[in-house]
Design a protein around this motif. Structure first.
Motif, PDB file in Angstrom:
ATOM      1  N   ALA A  14      -5.942 -13.131  -1.449  1.00 33.02           N
ATOM      2  CA  ALA A  14      -7.076 -13.119  -0.515  1.00 33.02           C
ATOM      3  C   ALA A  14      -6.846 -12.020   0.526  1.00 33.02           C
ATOM      4  O   ALA A  14      -6.550 -12.289   1.687  1.00 33.02           O
ATOM      5  CB  ALA A  14      -7.227 -14.479   0.154  1.00 33.02           C
ATOM      6  N   SER A  15      -6.932 -10.777   0.071  1.00 33.63           N
ATOM      7  CA  SER A  15      -6.733  -9.650   0.978  1.00 33.63           C
ATOM      8  C   SER A  15      -7.422  -8.418   0.428  1.00 33.63           C
ATOM      9  O   SER A  15      -7.299  -8.116  -0.761  1.00 33.63           O
ATOM     10  CB  SER A  15      -5.238  -9.352   1.155  1.00 33.63           C
ATOM     11  N   GLN A  16      -8.133  -7.709   1.309  1.00 33.55           N
ATOM     12  CA  GLN A  16      -8.761  -6.474   0.843  1.00 33.55           C
ATOM     13  C   GLN A  16      -7.853  -5.269   1.075  1.00 33.55           C
ATOM     14  O   GLN A  16      -8.213  -4.145   0.768  1.00 33.55           O
ATOM     15  CB  GLN A  16     -10.104  -6.261   1.533  1.00 33.55           C
ATOM     16  N   SER A  17      -6.655  -5.505   1.610  1.00 36.01           N
ATOM     17  CA  SER A  17      -5.733  -4.410   1.910  1.00 36.01           C
ATOM     18  C   SER A  17      -5.231  -3.734   0.633  1.00 36.01           C
ATOM     19  O   SER A  17      -4.591  -4.376  -0.203  1.00 36.01           O
ATOM     20  CB  SER A  17      -4.534  -4.949   2.701  1.00 36.01           C
ATOM     21  N   PRO A  18      -5.496  -2.433   0.468  1.00 33.87           N
ATOM     22  CA  PRO A  18      -4.988  -1.723  -0.714  1.00 33.87           C
ATOM     23  C   PRO A  18      -3.461  -1.743  -0.766  1.00 33.87           C
ATOM     24  O   PRO A  18      -2.870  -1.753  -1.848  1.00 33.87           O
ATOM     25  CB  PRO A  18      -5.497  -0.286  -0.530  1.00 33.87           C
ATOM     26  N   ARG A  19      -2.811  -1.770   0.409  1.00 35.08           N
ATOM     27  CA  ARG A  19      -1.342  -1.807   0.444  1.00 35.08           C
ATOM     28  C   ARG A  19      -0.821  -3.117  -0.146  1.00 35.08           C
ATOM     29  O   ARG A  19       0.087  -3.117  -0.961  1.00 35.08           O
ATOM     30  CB  ARG A  19      -0.820  -1.682   1.893  1.00 35.08           C
ATOM     31  N   ARG A  20      -1.418  -4.239   0.259  1.00 35.31           N
ATOM     32  CA  ARG A  20      -0.965  -5.530  -0.285  1.00 35.31           C
ATOM     33  C   ARG A  20      -1.211  -5.595  -1.787  1.00 35.31           C
ATOM     34  O   ARG A  20      -0.373  -6.095  -2.547  1.00 35.31           O
ATOM     35  CB  ARG A  20      -1.676  -6.694   0.418  1.00 35.31           C
ATOM     36  N   GLN A  21      -2.358  -5.082  -2.232  1.00 40.45           N
ATOM     37  CA  GLN A  21      -2.674  -5.107  -3.663  1.00 40.45           C
ATOM     38  C   GLN A  21      -1.672  -4.269  -4.459  1.00 40.45           C
ATOM     39  O   GLN A  21      -1.192  -4.681  -5.509  1.00 40.45           O
ATOM     40  CB  GLN A  21      -4.111  -4.616  -3.879  1.00 40.45           C
ATOM     41  N   GLU A  22      -1.344  -3.114  -3.911  1.00 38.42           N
ATOM     42  CA  GLU A  22      -0.382  -2.209  -4.559  1.00 38.42           C
ATOM     43  C   GLU A  22       1.005  -2.866  -4.657  1.00 38.42           C
ATOM     44  O   GLU A  22       1.668  -2.801  -5.694  1.00 38.42           O
ATOM     45  CB  GLU A  22      -0.313  -0.964  -3.670  1.00 38.42           C
ATOM     46  N   LEU A  23       1.432  -3.510  -3.581  1.00 36.38           N
ATOM     47  CA  LEU A  23       2.757  -4.138  -3.561  1.00 36.38           C
ATOM     48  C   LEU A  23       2.824  -5.340  -4.502  1.00 36.38           C
ATOM     49  O   LEU A  23       3.843  -5.570  -5.151  1.00 36.38           O
ATOM     50  CB  LEU A  23       3.138  -4.549  -2.132  1.00 36.38           C
ATOM     51  N   LEU A  24       1.733  -6.101  -4.589  1.00 41.80           N
ATOM     52  CA  LEU A  24       1.721  -7.243  -5.500  1.00 41.80           C
ATOM     53  C   LEU A  24       1.762  -6.762  -6.958  1.00 41.80           C
ATOM     54  O   LEU A  24       2.455  -7.351  -7.790  1.00 41.80           O
ATOM     55  CB  LEU A  24       0.496  -8.129  -5.239  1.00 41.80           C
ATOM     56  N   LYS A  25       1.056  -5.668  -7.254  1.00 40.44           N
ATOM     57  CA  LYS A  25       1.121  -5.065  -8.600  1.00 40.44           C
ATOM     58  C   LYS A  25       2.548  -4.659  -8.931  1.00 40.44           C
ATOM     59  O   LYS A  25       3.008  -4.800 -10.059  1.00 40.44           O
ATOM     60  CB  LYS A  25       0.226  -3.819  -8.670  1.00 40.44           C
ATOM     61  N   ALA A  26       3.256  -4.128  -7.931  1.00 43.76           N
ATOM     62  CA  ALA A  26       4.641  -3.677  -8.131  1.00 43.76           C
ATOM     63  C   ALA A  26       5.582  -4.836  -8.480  1.00 43.76           C
ATOM     64  O   ALA A  26       6.643  -4.622  -9.068  1.00 43.76           O
ATOM     65  CB  ALA A  26       5.138  -2.952  -6.883  1.00 43.76           C
TER      66      ALA A  26
END
Length: 196
Positions: A14-26
């Motif tokens: 539940a976050s629109q932050s591209p940084r959080r999305q990128e880190l979760l993908k990692a």
């Protein structure tokens, strides 16, 4: 391995932050992004770490009625503190300028919280880092704000952007925590949620 544990789970960030999305993908996690508007206010008198966890739980509460037995929800919040005062997201250029001037040539704290919620249980924690910046020239602050428009970022900056590359002197703690997602702590909580 975490991705094997999550095979039959639906993970929601539940976050629109591209940084959080990128880190979760990692972390090699498959996830969907779901967003809901949330009031990020908090009661007066809370400690910085309590504020970050309170807001992460508040964000999770908005989704509780949607969680099925195979869903894992991730929420979080990142706050920048200077002299125990929270620096939120700047409203305009003037506020962003003031914030960056207050961080210039000194240190500040970044606290990122993580809340992992299932239909049965909730885990919440936070991580803390101290960031040291060199002195910013006025022109550097103007360039950064005009080019990167950091109005969606607590403290008016993103560590992974230009300002972090040119002005970060020292970091005590996790770089990912400053980016907004303490991945090492999240990994452990996801393991708990997947096996609970």
């Amino acid at each position: 391995m975490l991705h094997k544990l999550l095979t039959n789970k639906k993970v929601i960030l539940a976050s629109q932050s591209p940084r959080r999305q990128e880190l979760l993908k990692a972390l090699e996690v498959d996830f969907e992004v779901h967003l809901k508007p949330i009031d990020e206010s908090y009661p007066a008198g809370m400690l910085p770490s309590e504020i970050a966890e309170y807001i992460a739980k508040k964000k999770a509460a908005a989704f509780l009625d949607q969680l099925t037995t195979d869903t894992i929800l991730i929420t979080g919040d990142t706050l920048v503190f200077k002299n125990e005062k929270a620096l939120g997201k700047p409203k305009d250029v003037e506020e962003a300028t003031r914030m960056l001037q207050s961080l210039s040539g000194t240190s500040h704290e970044v606290i990122s919280s993580i809340c992992v919620t299932t239909s049965e249980k909730q885990w919440v924690t936070h991580d803390k880092a101290t960031v040291y910046f060199r002195v910013f020239a006025k022109a550097e602050i103007q360039h950064y704000i005009n080019t990167y428009k950091p109005f969606d970022k607590a403290g008016a900056y993103g560590i992974q952007e230009w300002i972090g590359h040119v002005a970060l002197l020292k970091l005590e703690g996790s770089y990912n925590t400053v980016m907004g997602l303490p991945t090492q702590k999240l990994y452990s909580l996801l393991e708990l949620a997947a096996t609970a």
